[in-house]
Design an enzyme around this catalytic site. Structure first.
Site, mmCIF file in Angstrom:
data_model
loop_
_atom_site.group_PDB
_atom_site.id
_atom_site.type_symbol
_atom_site.label_atom_id
_atom_site.label_comp_id
_atom_site.label_asym_id
_atom_site.label_seq_id
_atom_site.Cartn_x
_atom_site.Cartn_y
_atom_site.Cartn_z
ATOM 1 C CD GLU A 80 -1.431 -0.007 3.629
ATOM 2 O OE1 GLU A 80 -1.573 1.040 4.293
ATOM 3 O OE2 GLU A 80 -2.114 -1.018 3.810
ATOM 4 C CB CYS A 112 -1.981 -5.427 6.091
ATOM 5 S SG CYS A 112 -1.802 -3.791 6.824
ATOM 6 C CG HIS A 234 -1.859 -8.461 9.613
ATOM 7 N ND1 HIS A 234 -0.715 -8.022 8.989
ATOM 8 C CD2 HIS A 234 -2.540 -7.328 10.004
ATOM 9 C CE1 HIS A 234 -0.690 -6.698 8.982
ATOM 10 N NE2 HIS A 234 -1.788 -6.257 9.583
#
Length: 347
Positions: A80, A112, A234
């Protein structure tokens, strides 16, 4: 037998401590560290960005296991924080590793989880027989506005994976995704820093999608947490992945190798790829790895992976720096130099 042929990672050497950021903004460092579980984060050098991270990670992968660049027919870079709004990062990587011009390339975006989305695409192209190898990368130089909560964790780094079916060092048995339109985090075109809806970050964002994808994967494979040697989730901070893994039934020992956030921060699209790279640095044949990414907006990708004997005889892991080595090689910055590195000071 589609899986990981080789892999590489890159983490910049510069760091800033959470307590240094808190000092500048008059915040309570102990309270922030206690809440996030993060002590410091990686910071890019002046001339580093997602493209340089991606090139370094890809080159590291190819040093570990030589692959004919002519056989690499796709390069996808998930991030990103691509250097250009209109100019692909992926072709820069392809050129740097000698895969151009007979290749397809694209930049991926999904907050993400763009890196794991790239891995899924690479898996599809290889398993269909369209190409022998495809490169998938997740990397970021994450943004956080001065004084914002994100500034304490928004970090830098990434990892690259060559996907193929020629004696993979780790077989990817299956993948699945869980997605919905959940506005927990966003950045409009032209804005320097993202915004976030705090109350959406936890339960309706991270946990709903992470747990949704993880449970779906175990149902598809007929597995349970105890079937896996390692697991990586994550890592927007250190607390969320630990809570999610505990809710699913994984132990602290299972997530230990891939939990990097405390001394790395949140590398956004690079977070799960780097966590997986750290696991592969120490993995043994037969180890089973459970992977679940998360991207705001929102969605999660889950993977079921088994390490093969090829990790001992088809790849030389010593030819690329380990994640642990890169984490231990560091130089601390004060806030003023950090702000200059991150372009927060405009002349």
């Amino acid at each position: 037998m589609v899986g990981i042929i080789t892999y590489g990672a890159y983490i910049p050497r510069f760091r800033i401590k959470v307590e240094e950021i808190a000092r500048v903004w008059g915040a309570n460092a102990a309270e922030i560290t206690g809440g996030l579980g993060v002590l410091e984060k990686a910071v890019p050098d002046y001339d580093e960005n997602t493209a340089t991270f991606s090139v370094e990670a890809a080159r590291s992968a190819l040093r570990r296991r030589p692959v004919d660049p002519a056989d690499i027919k796709a390069v996808y870079v998930g991030s990103e924080s691509h250097p250009y709004a209109v100019k692909p990062t992926a072709v820069t990587v392809g050129e740097a590793i000698g895969a151009t011009p007979v290749m397809t390339a694209a930049d991926y975006e999904f907050a993400c989880k763009a890196g794991t989305a790239a891995i899924q695409t690479a898996m599809g192209l290889v398993s269909s027989g369209m190409m022998k190898y495809a490169v998938a990368i997740g990397a970021d130089t994450a943004q956080g506005a001065p004084g914002d909560a994100l500034e304490y964790t928004a970090a830098a780094g990434g990892a690259a994976y060559v996907i193929g079916n020629d004696d993979p060092i780790a077989v990817i048995h299956d993948t699945c995704s869980y997605s919905s339109d959940t506005p927990d985090f966003w950045r409009r075109e032209g804005e320097d820093y993202p915004r976030h809806g705090g109350r959406f970050s936890g339960d309706p964002g991270y946990f709903k999608h992470t747990l949704g994808a993880a449970k779906m994967m175990m149902e598809l494979r007929g597995t349970k947490p105890s079937d896996y040697t390692h697991a990586v989730f994550h890592q927007p901070n250190a607390k969320f992945p630990q809570k999610a893994s505990q809710m699913l039934g994984f132990t602290k020992e299972q997530i230990k190798a891939g939990l990097l956030a405390p001394t790395l921060g949140n590398t956004y699209s690079g977070a799960v790829p780097l966590g997986l790279a750290a696991i592969l640095d120490v993995a043994k044949p037969g180890d089973r790895i459970f992977v679940t990414s998360y991207g705001s907006g929102a969605g999660s990708d889950a993977f079921d992976i088994t390490v093969t004997d090829a990790i001992l005889n088809k790849i030389d892991r010593s030819q690329g720096p380990t994640v642990e080595k890169m984490l231990s090689t560091k130089k601390y910055l004060d806030y003023a130099v950090y702000a200059r590195h991150k372009g927060k000071i405009r002349m």
